[in-house]
Design an enzyme around this catalytic site. Structure first.
Site, PDB file in Angstrom:
ATOM      1  N   GLY A   1       0.795  -1.225   0.000  1.00 30.12           N
ATOM      2  CA  GLY A   1       0.000   0.000   0.000  1.00 30.12           C
ATOM      3  C   GLY A   1       0.821   1.266   0.000  1.00 30.12           C
ATOM      4  O   GLY A   1       0.275   2.362   0.049  1.00 30.12           O
TER       5      GLY A   1
ATOM      6  N   ARG B   1       3.178  -1.145  -5.793  1.00 27.33           N
ATOM      7  CA  ARG B   1       3.245   0.125  -6.510  1.00 27.33           C
ATOM      8  C   ARG B   1       4.549   0.885  -6.287  1.00 27.33           C
ATOM      9  O   ARG B   1       5.157   1.392  -7.228  1.00 27.33           O
ATOM     10  CB  ARG B   1       2.072   1.005  -6.040  1.00 27.33           C
ATOM     11  CG  ARG B   1       1.987   2.369  -6.692  1.00 27.33           C
ATOM     12  CD  ARG B   1       0.995   3.265  -5.928  1.00 27.33           C
ATOM     13  NE  ARG B   1      -0.195   2.552  -5.571  1.00 27.33           N
ATOM     14  CZ  ARG B   1      -1.275   2.429  -6.346  1.00 27.33           C
ATOM     15  NH1 ARG B   1      -1.301   3.025  -7.507  1.00 27.33           N
ATOM     16  NH2 ARG B   1      -2.305   1.742  -5.930  1.00 27.33           N
TER      17      ARG B   1
ATOM     18  N   TYR C   1       0.248  -1.406 -12.099  1.00 28.40           N
ATOM     19  CA  TYR C   1      -1.150  -1.587 -12.456  1.00 28.40           C
ATOM     20  C   TYR C   1      -1.483  -0.968 -13.810  1.00 28.40           C
ATOM     21  O   TYR C   1      -2.551  -0.412 -14.014  1.00 28.40           O
ATOM     22  CB  TYR C   1      -2.070  -1.035 -11.347  1.00 28.40           C
ATOM     23  CG  TYR C   1      -1.743  -1.620  -9.994  1.00 28.40           C
ATOM     24  CD1 TYR C   1      -2.032  -2.941  -9.714  1.00 28.40           C
ATOM     25  CD2 TYR C   1      -1.091  -0.867  -9.009  1.00 28.40           C
ATOM     26  CE1 TYR C   1      -1.705  -3.505  -8.483  1.00 28.40           C
ATOM     27  CE2 TYR C   1      -0.754  -1.419  -7.779  1.00 28.40           C
ATOM     28  CZ  TYR C   1      -1.060  -2.735  -7.524  1.00 28.40           C
ATOM     29  OH  TYR C   1      -0.731  -3.289  -6.317  1.00 28.40           O
TER      30      TYR C   1
ATOM     31  N   CYS D   1     -14.335   2.625 -27.746  1.00 24.21           N
ATOM     32  CA  CYS D   1     -15.746   3.021 -27.845  1.00 24.21           C
ATOM     33  C   CYS D   1     -16.414   3.021 -26.491  1.00 24.21           C
ATOM     34  O   CYS D   1     -17.273   2.176 -26.199  1.00 24.21           O
ATOM     35  CB  CYS D   1     -16.479   2.101 -28.811  1.00 24.21           C
ATOM     36  SG  CYS D   1     -15.851   2.337 -30.455  1.00 24.21           S
TER      37      CYS D   1
END
Ligand code: LLP
Length: 870
Positions: free
Chosen positions: A715, A754, A850, A821
């Site tokens: 985290g 991360r 990610y 789209c």
């Protein structure tokens, strides 16, 4: 320790009220700190009343208990809650004091009895009140034992809730109000009893004698009520920041401490976004003119913010800029409304009927636009849709969301409009849906699309406050910056990213060859890994491979000594194929099928469980194994609601009140719980968070016995905007070391994803087409949410630059969109970039985590390839 040898106090000695929140009362060192602070106030010659919240996490646990229909589970939960208090008493080396024993018996009785006798709301209020009743009882015992004789006061005997016209049973019991006027009789009564007192925040009593709660910000409000009742010399709110700042320091690390405010200004700043104080807690202090002081518990030497009655005579200035997100606008249009008697009354009656309160209003001849503030409303889309359909009967309705209200707060706004031209120019480029100037002349609010706020606030702060503060040099007003007080001194500067400097030409070349392409910069991965390796308190680091599974990254991190955290057999296989046998593996799945566990036990991975089901139904798979138990500590954190992994709204982790059942099942199957694990969410920049998780896991582990290591999850965030402060790794280490000193017998593990890879990756794409539509300009690029879904999924902000024109002036305001789209295929809104041309190489930053792993073949557009820069 400070001695308690101060001379006895006279009956007329002044009072100081000191309030401490949940984290400040949750551990022994924090109580030692409180003891020192209280002793120092007593030594000033004052009587001290300490107001406390419940131990951190306990109010949530009590709420969960109240939501539990099963009696045996309620009893179990009450036991867990009691245990938290026993554990803390254990650390304090104190026996259970009678005042606490009484509360614990009552809590157990109420849990057993359930809501039937008292009624749901009254029972729930009384249950929740126990959090504070228990923490204060514990605090009284600790303070008295450490040489400061302390009287325990039941706040309900002092604070009488008043009946208000618009109240229903719920608001009456769960968000009550007290009318607190100076009460000399109470003053005299207490003064006879002693010199130091402790009482509960958050609770009061209503006229029928029932316990009521004071609602959000309740403990601060209690402190103010007591301040008013005792006509205290001052009320001190002890928290984890030094006071109110000129902006949210998360958005603006250069935000300055506001050292002096009057009640009205402070109230305005609190109501428009500052979280440090609930706006309602100032009003009780106004009439008795009791000043409030906000102080940092960890840094008592800092001046803090003083809020008092004196309106300072100085030139009007903007004191704070705040942003409230999640605002919904309702625009009502009708040609008939002009001069039509009762139109507004009819319209507002509808808002009342749907239980929605209106915040800002602006009106024109044929249009009235109002905002609904999520903090005052339960804004579910059903309520808004029902309102819109009823309003549609009398006018044309448009609901505009999500918006954000940006407020400039300070005394004398009206007389400074002429100085705001630069600000208005900033807003001029954006869609401003509503402008409102408060009638008290204390604020000016602009409602804009939510997506522009993160970018805009630092710029406005720079123009209005940083520059203004320099000009006026009002050092009495603007104190030190948040960054200088709390930052590591390391701020993300716009200039220092690897892709701006040494690798730029290489990236241009790669982009000219083919796009879309992800490019990963290995020196950055290694640098981030090394930053984390300075965490001396951590015994083992694992890389959460879900962030990026590129084999070169796995290899580099194995070389740096990392283990690997995997959530699926696929991830485990990818890691085993890329890294040497010696690297430790964790398998942390969630709702995985039975065969995944069976398979993982055949590898060298340490397996974790986070529910009862596998042991209940597949016991033989786990027989004789050692496992890790992932628990849910009852709360989540993170950059977006969708990445918070705690609390009953999240599917992860075993709730704490099921641990005992889990342990019984484990016993049945000879399963040993060797590790405890918690991961509360992703993208957290506050170093204190992991200390809290660590402390909580450690105290759970003490009860289990077989635990050898604690995994406090990942985290770890990386700031996304230039100017934001980085996670302070040294401060994190300090926080962890403190907990480790108390629990040296557990190994400490972490599993960041991360942090290691986000900044190392960029996504290169090329300009395809442009389009103008009204005042909007769209800049098309050749990939979008198929390659990078984070903006669409989490409103994530990624810096976007035109790499081909990095040095040209940013004169255009673009919506940067992909070719998919879907209307949500927007990579960045309202981005200021140079005028672009077809074929320009555009770089999307911070795409290493990610990014590729969450990409999809949607629309069958070419997938981005991945390139490694060593
Ligand atoms: N440990 C566990 C049990 C996790 O669930 C996660 C992430 C991590 C560690 C690593 O968290 P990190 O250090 O990377 O924040 N897709 C989202 C993030 C989802 C994170 C899922 N779990 C995003 O793009 O922001």
């Amino acid at each position: 320790m400070t001695s308690n040898a101060s001379a006895p106090l006279s009956a007329g000695a002044p009072w100081i009220v000191m309030k401490f929140g949940g984290t400040s009362v949750a551990t022994l060192p924090r109580w030692q700190n409180i003891r020192e602070l209280v002793a120092s106030r007593r030594a000033e010659g004052a009587r001290v009343l300490v107001v406390v919240s419940a131990l951190t996490g306990i109010t949530d646990a009590l709420k969960q208990l109240c939501a539990q229909e099963d009696k045996s589970k309620r009893i179990e939960a009450a036991k867990m809650i009691a245990q938290r208090h026993y554990d803390l008493l254990d650390h304090m080396q104190l026996a259970v004091p009678d005042t606490l024993a009484v509360r614990l018996t009552e809590l157990a009785r109420l849990a057993e009895e359930g809501p039937a006798v008292l009624g749901e709301l009254a029972w729930s209020a009384l249950m929740q009140a126990h959090g504070e009743l228990m923490s204060s009882a514990l605090g009284a015992a600790f303070l008295s034992h450490s040489g400061l004789p302390t009287q325990w006061v039941d706040a309900r005997d002092c604070l009488a809730a008043v009946a208000l016209p618009n109240q229903n049973e719920r608001t009456k019991l769960l968000s009550a109000m007290v009318e607190a006027k100076p009460d000399p009789a109470l003053n005299t009564r207490l003064a006879k009893l002693g010199e130091v007192f402790i009482t509960q925040g958050f609770i009061a009593r209503e006229s029928q004698g029932r316990t009521v709660l004071l609602g959000r910000g309740g403990s601060d409000t209690s402190a103010s009520y007591f301040g008013a009742l005792l006509k205290a010399q001052r009320v001190e709110i002890w928290t984890d920041v030094a006071g109110m700042f000129t902006a949210n320091p998360r958005q603006v690390p250069g935000a300055r401490l506001l050292q002096k405010l009057d009640y009205e200004e402070a109230q305005e700043i609190a109501s428009t976004g500052a979280k440090v104080l609930h706006p309602r807690c100032l009003s009780p202090l106004r009439e008795p003119r009791v000043p409030m002081l906000i102080k940092d518990t960890n840094r008592p030497e800092l001046e803090g913010t003083v809020i008092g009655p004196e309106v300072r005579e100085h030139a009007p200035s903007v004191k704070a800029i705040s942003a409230r997100k999640g605002i919904t606008l309702v625009s009502m249009e009708s040609v008939g409304m002009w001069q039509q008697v009762g139109f507004l009354a009819d319209v507002f009656a509808q808002f009342k009927q749907h239980g929605l309160s209106v915040d800002l209003i602006s009106s024109a001849e044929t249009n009235v636009t109002v905002s609904l503030d999520p903090t005052e409303n339960l804004l579910d889309s059903d309520a808004v849709a029902a309102l819109a359909s009823d309003l549609a009967k009398v006018c044309r309705v448009k609901v505009i969301a999500p918006c954000a209200a940006i407020t400039l707060a300070g005394r004398g706004m009206r007389s400074m409009l002429h100085t705001l031209s630069g600000v208005l120019a900033e807003f001029g480029q954006l869609r401003v849906h509503l402008i409102s100037q408060s009638s008290n002349n204390l604020n000016l609010t602009f409602v804009v699309d939510e997506s522009v706020v993160d970018d805009l606030i630092p710029r406005l702060h720079e123009m209005l406050i940083a520059a203004g503060a320099l000009r006026t040099d009002d050092s009495a007003l603007f104190g030190p910056s948040w960054q200088s007080l709390y930052g590591s001194g390391e701020v993300v500067a716009a200039g220092d990213a690897w892709w701006r400097t040494e690798s730029r030409d290489r990236l241009l070349q790669l982009g000219a060859e083919a796009t879309p392409r992800y490019v990963y910069h290995m020196p950055t991965v290694r640098q981030q890994a090394r930053n984390l390796k300075t965490l001396a308190a951590v015994d083992r680091l694992h890389y959460a491979v879900k962030a990026n599974t590129h084999p070169a990254i796995l290899r580099a991190l194995a070389e740096e000594g990392f283990g690997f955290e995997c959530v699926s057999p696929g991830e485990l296989k990818a890691v085993m194929a890329a890294v040497p046998e010696s690297a430790p593996l964790l398998f942390t799945p969630n709702f995985a099928p039975r065969e995944d566990y069976a398979w993982a036990f055949g590898t060298r991975a340490t397996v974790s469980l986070d529910s009862l089901y596998p042991l209940e139904h597949w016991g033989e798979v786990f027989r004789g194994r050692e496992i890790v138990l992932r628990v849910d500590l009852g709360r989540g954190l993170g950059h977006h609601e969708k990445v918070r992994t705690g609390g009953s709204g999240s599917k992860f982790g075993l709730p704490v009140d099921q641990i005992d059942t889990f342990l019984r099942l484990a016993d049945t199957h000879s399963v040993t719980v060797r590790g405890l694990h918690a991961h509360l969410g992703s993208g957290i920049l506050d170093d204190k968070h992991w200390g809290e998780v660590y402390g909580q896991l450690a105290s759970l582990a003490e009860r289990i016995g077989s635990v050898a290591f604690l995994d406090i999850g990942g985290g770890l965030g990386v700031p996304s905007h230039p100017g934001e402060a980085r996670l302070d790794v040294a401060a994190l280490d300090e926080v962890l070391r403190k907990v480790k000193a108390a629990y040296p017998h557990y190994k400490l593990w972490m599993e960041p994803g991360r942090y290691l890879v986000a900044d190392a990756g960029v996504l290169l794409t090329r300009v395809t087409q442009q389009k103008g539509k009204g005042s909007w300009r769209y800049l098309g690029v050749d990939t979008g949410m198929n390659s990078l879904i984070r903006p669409a999924l989490y409103d994530a902000w990624h810096e976007i630059v035109n790499l081909t024109r990095l040095d040209e002036p940013a004169t255009a305001l673009y919506q940067v969109v992909g070719p998919i789209c879907e209307s949500g295929d927007v990579i960045g809104s309202d981005r200021r970039l140079p005028e672009a041309k077809e074929g320009d190489v555009v770089l999307i930053a911070q795409a290493g985590a990610y990014g590729k792993v969450m990409s999809s073949p949607y629309n069958l557009r070419d997938e981005a390839e991945e390139i490694i820069l060593d």
